[in-house]
Design a protein around this motif. Structure first.
Motif, PDB file in Angstrom:
ATOM      1  N   ILE A 148      76.398 -29.981 -31.589  1.00 23.75           N
ATOM      2  CA  ILE A 148      76.839 -31.254 -31.010  1.00 23.75           C
ATOM      3  C   ILE A 148      78.113 -31.767 -31.686  1.00 23.75           C
ATOM      4  O   ILE A 148      79.005 -32.289 -31.027  1.00 23.75           O
ATOM      5  N   GLN A 172      71.362 -27.642 -34.255  1.00 26.72           N
ATOM      6  CA  GLN A 172      71.666 -28.615 -33.208  1.00 26.72           C
ATOM      7  C   GLN A 172      72.796 -29.547 -33.633  1.00 26.72           C
ATOM      8  O   GLN A 172      73.655 -29.890 -32.832  1.00 26.72           O
ATOM      9  N   HIS A 224      69.149 -32.972 -23.171  1.00 19.20           N
ATOM     10  CA  HIS A 224      70.452 -33.054 -23.835  1.00 19.20           C
ATOM     11  C   HIS A 224      70.727 -34.493 -24.289  1.00 19.20           C
ATOM     12  O   HIS A 224      71.241 -34.703 -25.397  1.00 19.20           O
ATOM     13  N   THR A 254      73.754 -34.735 -16.821  1.00 14.59           N
ATOM     14  CA  THR A 254      73.249 -34.031 -17.998  1.00 14.59           C
ATOM     15  C   THR A 254      71.726 -34.084 -17.931  1.00 14.59           C
ATOM     16  O   THR A 254      71.157 -34.846 -17.155  1.00 14.59           O
ATOM     17  N   GLN A 312      71.313 -35.670 -28.134  1.00 14.66           N
ATOM     18  CA  GLN A 312      72.462 -36.486 -28.537  1.00 14.66           C
ATOM     19  C   GLN A 312      72.001 -37.730 -29.299  1.00 14.66           C
ATOM     20  O   GLN A 312      72.605 -38.103 -30.311  1.00 14.66           O
TER      21      GLN A 312
END
Length: 188
Positions: free
Chosen positions: A165, A161, A122, A118, A126
């Motif tokens: 997620i 966002q 990212h 990843t 997270q």
């Protein structure tokens, strides 16, 4: 001598590692997220094996190659920036990482992606969303204040966002107030 340990993501992790080292009669100078400094003391292969044997059942991993250590440092910097910083995030991630590690960000980005599967960005998102979840559960700040604290340009950007997620809007997540919706940092 420094050793690097994967999955050290909080102060409790540091305490667990300190206790394990104490059990092995090892006395490091410092234990920080992802890193244990023994100063001038060199560890024998047997001591390294003992450390590995003691920490692996607890979910930690002793890192032995330079690239994995560098990736772990990147993760530690991001965790510190997002979770252990009381000031609003107002620095560009690439500048922050470059300043702390003295490597070209493009090189670090490629290395991180090749090892973790990843991108740094990212992983950063997270971590930020996990912090937003925490702040929503605590219910002490408005969504606007959370957006500002986490360095989002607007509530809409944060909400977008967050939904991407978690598949939930922040307001829906807040209504759930279910801590089980949060992900442990070492699982991100």
């Amino acid at each position: 001598m420094k050793i690097y340990i994967k999955n050290m993501v909080c102060d409790r992790c540091k305490l667990v590692i300190k206790n394990q080292l104490n059990d092995l009669k090892l006395d490091p100078i410092s234990v920080e997220l992802g890193e244990v400094d023994f100063g001038q003391m060199e560890l024998s292969p047997d001591q390294m094996k003992q450390i590995k044997t003691n920490i692996e059942p607890l979910g930690f991993e002793l890192l032995d190659d330079k690239n994995s250590m560098l990736v772990e440092k990147i993760k530690t910097l991001i965790i510190e920036l997002v979770h252990q910083n009381d000031e609003p995030i107002q620095i560009k991630l690439s500048d922050y990482i470059r300043a702390h590690l003295n490597y070209d960000y493009h090189y670090l980005s490629n290395l991180f992606s090749s090892i973790e599967g990843t991108t740094i960005e990212h992983y950063y998102i997270q971590q930020k969303i996990e912090k937003v979840k925490e702040l929503l559960v605590y219910d002490e700040l408005t969504l606007s204040e959370i957006a500002y604290q986490m360095g989002y340009s607007s509530v809409a950007h944060l909400s977008g966002q967050f939904k991407k997620i978690t598949d939930l809007t922040p307001s829906h997540f807040k209504k759930l107030k279910d801590v089980r919706q949060r992900t442990p940092l070492d699982k991100l």
